[in-house]
Structures are given as structure tokens and as C-alpha cells.
Design a protein around this motif. Structure first.
Motif, PDB file in Angstrom:
ATOM      1  N   PRO A  38      50.654  54.882 -45.502  1.00 28.60           N
ATOM      2  CA  PRO A  38      49.820  55.970 -46.041  1.00 28.60           C
ATOM      3  C   PRO A  38      48.938  56.629 -44.985  1.00 28.60           C
ATOM      4  O   PRO A  38      48.663  57.838 -45.066  1.00 28.60           O
ATOM      5  CB  PRO A  38      48.976  55.267 -47.112  1.00 28.60           C
ATOM      6  CG  PRO A  38      49.725  54.037 -47.454  1.00 28.60           C
ATOM      7  CD  PRO A  38      50.406  53.615 -46.194  1.00 28.60           C
ATOM      8  N   GLN A  39      48.514  55.858 -44.003  1.00 29.25           N
ATOM      9  CA  GLN A  39      47.675  56.415 -42.942  1.00 29.25           C
ATOM     10  C   GLN A  39      48.494  57.309 -42.011  1.00 29.25           C
ATOM     11  O   GLN A  39      48.007  58.341 -41.534  1.00 29.25           O
ATOM     12  CB  GLN A  39      47.003  55.280 -42.171  1.00 29.25           C
ATOM     13  CG  GLN A  39      46.122  54.428 -43.073  1.00 29.25           C
ATOM     14  CD  GLN A  39      45.475  53.282 -42.343  1.00 29.25           C
ATOM     15  OE1 GLN A  39      44.495  53.469 -41.619  1.00 29.25           O
ATOM     16  NE2 GLN A  39      46.013  52.081 -42.529  1.00 29.25           N
ATOM     17  N   GLN A  41      51.123  59.026 -43.010  1.00 31.40           N
ATOM     18  CA  GLN A  41      51.364  60.236 -43.790  1.00 31.40           C
ATOM     19  C   GLN A  41      50.150  61.165 -43.761  1.00 31.40           C
ATOM     20  O   GLN A  41      50.290  62.380 -43.614  1.00 31.40           O
ATOM     21  CB  GLN A  41      51.711  59.862 -45.232  1.00 31.40           C
ATOM     22  CG  GLN A  41      53.082  59.222 -45.392  1.00 31.40           C
ATOM     23  CD  GLN A  41      53.370  58.898 -46.841  1.00 31.40           C
ATOM     24  OE1 GLN A  41      52.671  58.110 -47.475  1.00 31.40           O
ATOM     25  NE2 GLN A  41      54.398  59.524 -47.381  1.00 31.40           N
TER      26      GLN A  41
END
Length: 277
Positions: A38-39, A41
Motif C-alpha cells: 500500500p505504501q 501504491q
């Protein structure tokens, strides 16, 4: 394509991270792809280079297993025992894996600053040249002269200087900056090495600012040029001084005056070319 050219995964229960404090609230816990993705992205990063964190072939196998199961892990920098010539067989075997890109002896942790010049480890540098494996040069400013010797001895060796050679920004010492800057200038001018624009915040004070980092970053850009610089997070080690997004934001501020082409090289193109992604 944007690349994070330097990140780690680990699981302390594996038992081979000798450098890791046993009870550190940041470091002494597992880190894996599900937490990082997620980081990436959020930062617009599409792929990474996964770098060793333990001096064992077993950890290299562990990382290659993660890379096999994780499409966005585009390459692995592993480890073999440079003091054990029989590990040439391991090096040859590992080099056959399509995501195996290079090796990194943990020189910063070796008590003998002249270790890399020892005759009994030269076979490994020669073998890396022959096998097309890159060399991630991990050290401190005190190692600069010896790294220069190795790089000039093996001009076919493809080398990236990890973490700008870890200048001790927290010291705020003009003499230290001058020693580091002169050493980096010689590596830039006398060899074909590239450099990772990474991990600077962990060498600064806990209350670091972008202005603290700027003289070091400006010098690296000036002597290497963007075509020889690649950005990396050094996640999760960077968490000792800030989260992934904090370091990414600082890096973007430090590069905001560059052209779009230069930024494309620093945030992806240089890594793609160097690691053959």
C-alpha cells in the motif's frame, strides 16, 4: 516505471539477523510484502529491489522465494560467503535465478576496514564480473578509499554505492563532510559506479530537516549526475527516522528543481538500467 531500488523484508524468528537489537520496537518484528505494497501504491512505485539483511545463503533463498511469489519484487541482491571459495558453487547456482541481480557483503559490520582488500576474498569479485552479478557497496565514509581501490581493480564489476556511503549527517562536521565529499567525488570521477539516493534520514538526527540533507544530496547529484543516481527507501530501516511517505516526500523536495527527465532517471530509469529489470 518508478522503482524503489532498496528495501528489505525479514522475519526475526529466522535467527540470522545478528545486527538486529532483540527488543527494538521498530526493527525487531516481521516485515513482508503485504505491509509495503500500500505504501508503494501511495508513492506511485511499481517495483522494488529486495536487498539482503542477513549474512547467510539461506536468507538469499528466503528472499528469492518472496520474489517468486511477489510480481513487483523485480530483483534480489543477496549474499554469499566471500571468505569461503567453495561458495563459488552457490554464486553460480543463485546467478541462474532470473531475479537474482547482485550480492552485498555486509562490509559496514566487518571490524577490519581492509577486509575487501584481502587476497582470500578476491575470487568473489572476479566471479561476480564473470557471472554478471552487481556489487552493492555497503559501508561508511571510512571505507571510501578501499572501495575506490576495489572498483579500479575490477573495472568490469558493476557497482552501486549504497546509501551515498552513509555520511554521518548527525555529526554536523565540516571535516567529516569534506572527507566524505572528496571520497565520493573520486568514485564518481574515476569509476563507472552508480549511487543509491537512500537511507540519508537514518544518518541524521531524529529531528532531521530537508535542509540537513540538502548539501549531501546536492553533492551526489553534482558529481554523479542523475543518470548515475537511483532512489531507494531503505524500508523498514528508514522507520527509525520516518515512515516511507516521509522519506519519499523529502526526496521529492530535494529533487523538485530537476528536470522531468532527470527525475525519471532517479526514480526509475537508473535502477532499471543498472539492475537489468
Amino acid at each position: 516505471m518508478q522503482i524503489d531500488a532498496h528495501q528489505h523484508f525479514w522475519h526475526p524468528a529466522r535467527g540470522d539477523y545478528g545486527w538486529m537489537p532483540k527488543d527494538d520496537p521498530v526493527l525487531s518484528r516481521p516485515y513482508g510484502p503485504a505491509e509495503l505494497w500500500p505504501q508503494l501504491q501511495a508513492a506511485g512505485v511499481q517495483g522494488t529491489i529486495l536487498v539482503q539483511a542477513a549474512p547467510t545463503v539461506a536468507e538469499t533463498e528466503y528472499m528469492l522465494g518472496i520474489a517468486d511469489a511477489t510480481p513487483w519484487v523485480l530483483g534480489v541482491v543477496g549474499w554469499v560467503d566471500f571468505e569461503r571459495p567453495a561458495d563459488l558453487a552457490e554464486m553460480r547456482r543463485l546467478a541462474q535465478h532470473p531475479k537474482m541481480k547482485g550480492l552485498r557483503p555486509m562490509i559496514q559490520d566487518i571490524p577490519d576496514d581492509g577486509w575487501m582488500l584481502r587476497e582470500d576474498v578476491q575470487w568473489a569479485f572476479r566471479a561476480m564480473c564473470d557471472l554478471g552479478l552487481r556489487f552493492d557497496a555497503l559501508g561508511f565514509p571510512r571505507h571510501l578509499a578501499n572501495f575506490l581501490t576495489i572498483l579500479k581493480r575490477y573495472p568490469r564489476l558493476e557497482v552501486v554505492v549504497d546509501h551515498c556511503m552513509k555520511p554521518q549527517i548527525r555529526e554536523k562536521s565540516e571535516a567529516h563532510f569534506r572527507h566524505w565529499a572528496e571520497g565520493m567525488s573520486r568514485i564518481a570521477g574515476e569509476t563507472a559506479a552508480v549511487v543509491k539516493f537512500s537511507a540519508l534520514i537514518t544518518e541524521a538526527d531524529a529531528d532531521w530537516t530537508v535542509e540537513d540533507l540538502k548539501p549531501y544530496v546536492d553533492h551526489v547529484f553534482a558529481v554523479f549526475g542523475p543518470e548515475r543516481v537511483m532512489w531507494g527507501s531503505d524500508w523498514p530501516v528508514c522507520r527509525l527516522r520516518g515512515e516511507y511517505a516521509d522519506w519519499r516526500a523529502a526526496a521529492e523536495r530535494l529533487t523538485e528543481g530537476l528536470t522531468d527527465v532527470d527525475r525519471a532517471l532517479i526514480y526509475g530509469g537508473t535502477a532499471v538500467g543498472f539492475y537489468g529489470l
